[in-house]
Design a protein around this motif. Structure first.
Motif, PDB file in Angstrom:
ATOM      1  N   CYS A  69       0.831  -1.209   0.000  1.00  9.40           N
ATOM      2  CA  CYS A  69       0.000   0.000   0.000  1.00  9.40           C
ATOM      3  C   CYS A  69       0.861   1.253   0.000  1.00  9.40           C
ATOM      4  O   CYS A  69       0.525   2.237  -0.676  1.00  9.40           O
ATOM      5  CB  CYS A  69      -0.955  -0.009   1.195  1.00  9.40           C
ATOM      6  N   LEU A  72       2.053   1.575  -3.541  1.00 14.00           N
ATOM      7  CA  LEU A  72       0.947   2.021  -4.394  1.00 14.00           C
ATOM      8  C   LEU A  72       0.667   3.500  -4.183  1.00 14.00           C
ATOM      9  O   LEU A  72       0.442   4.241  -5.150  1.00 14.00           O
ATOM     10  CB  LEU A  72      -0.313   1.189  -4.118  1.00 14.00           C
ATOM     11  N   GLN A  75       3.026   5.595  -6.160  1.00 10.18           N
ATOM     12  CA  GLN A  75       2.747   5.565  -7.599  1.00 10.18           C
ATOM     13  C   GLN A  75       1.496   6.358  -7.954  1.00 10.18           C
ATOM     14  O   GLN A  75       1.458   7.057  -8.970  1.00 10.18           O
ATOM     15  CB  GLN A  75       2.636   4.118  -8.067  1.00 10.18           C
ATOM     16  N   LEU A  76       0.466   6.278  -7.106  1.00 10.92           N
ATOM     17  CA  LEU A  76      -0.749   7.052  -7.366  1.00 10.92           C
ATOM     18  C   LEU A  76      -0.485   8.545  -7.254  1.00 10.92           C
ATOM     19  O   LEU A  76      -0.974   9.340  -8.067  1.00 10.92           O
ATOM     20  CB  LEU A  76      -1.871   6.632  -6.419  1.00 10.92           C
ATOM     21  N   VAL A  93      -4.316   8.080 -12.589  1.00 14.66           N
ATOM     22  CA  VAL A  93      -4.371   7.277 -11.358  1.00 14.66           C
ATOM     23  C   VAL A  93      -5.003   5.921 -11.652  1.00 14.66           C
ATOM     24  O   VAL A  93      -4.536   4.889 -11.160  1.00 14.66           O
ATOM     25  CB  VAL A  93      -5.116   8.033 -10.234  1.00 14.66           C
ATOM     26  N   TYR A  97      -3.027   2.472 -11.050  1.00 15.95           N
ATOM     27  CA  TYR A  97      -3.591   1.431 -10.189  1.00 15.95           C
ATOM     28  C   TYR A  97      -3.653   0.097 -10.943  1.00 15.95           C
ATOM     29  O   TYR A  97      -3.205  -0.930 -10.446  1.00 15.95           O
ATOM     30  CB  TYR A  97      -4.981   1.836  -9.707  1.00 15.95           C
ATOM     31  N   TYR A 108      -0.504  -7.526  -5.087  1.00 16.23           N
ATOM     32  CA  TYR A 108      -1.876  -7.021  -5.194  1.00 16.23           C
ATOM     33  C   TYR A 108      -2.843  -7.955  -4.467  1.00 16.23           C
ATOM     34  O   TYR A 108      -3.737  -7.497  -3.756  1.00 16.23           O
ATOM     35  CB  TYR A 108      -2.260  -6.886  -6.672  1.00 16.23           C
ATOM     36  N   ALA A 132      -2.733   5.195   0.586  1.00 18.84           N
ATOM     37  CA  ALA A 132      -3.138   4.661  -0.722  1.00 18.84           C
ATOM     38  C   ALA A 132      -4.572   5.098  -1.042  1.00 18.84           C
ATOM     39  O   ALA A 132      -4.865   5.499  -2.174  1.00 18.84           O
ATOM     40  CB  ALA A 132      -3.011   3.144  -0.742  1.00 18.84           C
ATOM     41  N   LEU A 136      -6.652   7.805  -4.142  1.00 17.52           N
ATOM     42  CA  LEU A 136      -7.894   7.712  -4.913  1.00 17.52           C
ATOM     43  C   LEU A 136      -8.827   8.875  -4.589  1.00 17.52           C
ATOM     44  O   LEU A 136      -9.450   9.450  -5.479  1.00 17.52           O
ATOM     45  CB  LEU A 136      -8.589   6.374  -4.634  1.00 17.52           C
ATOM     46  N   TRP A 158     -12.574   2.973  -6.683  1.00 14.92           N
ATOM     47  CA  TRP A 158     -11.659   1.889  -6.331  1.00 14.92           C
ATOM     48  C   TRP A 158     -12.294   0.542  -6.684  1.00 14.92           C
ATOM     49  O   TRP A 158     -11.646  -0.322  -7.273  1.00 14.92           O
ATOM     50  CB  TRP A 158     -11.315   1.978  -4.854  1.00 14.92           C
ATOM     51  N   LEU A 161     -12.084   0.015 -10.401  1.00 15.86           N
ATOM     52  CA  LEU A 161     -10.720  -0.331 -10.806  1.00 15.86           C
ATOM     53  C   LEU A 161     -10.359  -1.749 -10.378  1.00 15.86           C
ATOM     54  O   LEU A 161      -9.788  -2.521 -11.152  1.00 15.86           O
ATOM     55  CB  LEU A 161      -9.723   0.668 -10.195  1.00 15.86           C
ATOM     56  N   HIS A 162     -10.689  -2.069  -9.142  1.00 14.54           N
ATOM     57  CA  HIS A 162     -10.377  -3.407  -8.616  1.00 14.54           C
ATOM     58  C   HIS A 162     -11.093  -4.481  -9.438  1.00 14.54           C
ATOM     59  O   HIS A 162     -10.507  -5.508  -9.777  1.00 14.54           O
ATOM     60  CB  HIS A 162     -10.772  -3.513  -7.145  1.00 14.54           C
TER      61      HIS A 162
END
Length: 195
Positions: A69, A72, A75-76, A93, A97, A108, A132, A136, A158, A161-162
């Motif tokens: 996390c 992540l 990176q986000l 983003v 993700y 992940y 994290a 978002l 989220w 995306l997930h």
């Protein structure tokens, strides 16, 4: 340096070594391959040493998830800050993700798919999990309607995306249309928002 300080530093280094070894082994062979016996052999410590740091595999997976996390979140944040507007930030983003989930499948899974003993969405959640999630939230705030619950909007983003990442990784959605699906998701979230 005091003996206590040295011992604390050595303990932290052993914990980092255990978590890194678990992460690398899971990425190479899957989480079923990660056992305390195998980790002990990988890092050349005895199993009791592992148990002096972690109660077992579940605790190690939780530590990996927290570390993931944190990765992540970085990176986000980088994707969001490089973007030139709300819609572009939402897209950047989303792509960051999805890319993270595709590049690091075992990590992940530890973070978002497998059962780990971590409190999510509570004040007790580790800071890395909140960071994290803030990655978002930060991109949905500018597109939220007046009075709209941005945390709920971020959770919904989220979830979308997930779902895309999970269904694509499992082969239930063909990878060839990933970019189009992601663009549709972004488009619906950012409807009415200037680029």
């Amino acid at each position: 340096m005091s003996i206590q300080t040295r011992r604390e530093r050595e303990r932290a280094e052993r914990e980092r070594l255990i978590v890194t070894a678990a992460r690398e082994l899971a990425e190479a062979e899957g989480w079923d391959a990660v056992t305390t016996r195998r980790l002990a052999a990988e890092i050349e410590y005895s199993q009791p040493v592992l148990y002096s740091h972690f109660k077992g595999k579940d605790a190690i997976m939780a530590a990996v998830a927290v570390q993931g996390c944190a990765d992540l979140a970085v990176q986000l944040r980088a994707a969001r800050t490089a973007a030139k507007g709300p819609r572009e930030a939402l897209a950047a983003v989303g792509e960051a993700y999805a890319s993270f989930g595709r590049r690091r499948p075992a990590l992940y899974d530890a973070m978002f798919t497998l059962a780990v003993d971590l409190p999510f969405a509570t004040p007790e959640a580790p800071a890395a999990l909140w960071e994290a999630f803030r990655g978002l939230t930060a991109v949905v705030e500018p597109i939220a309607a007046e009075g709209e619950d941005t945390a709920l909007l971020a959770e919904t983003y989220w979830a979308g995306l997930h779902g895309l990442v999970t269904l694509m990784r499992s082969g239930r959605l063909p990878e060839r249309a990933h970019e189009q699906r992601l663009a549709l998701l972004i488009g619906h979230f950012a409807a009415g928002t200037a680029a």
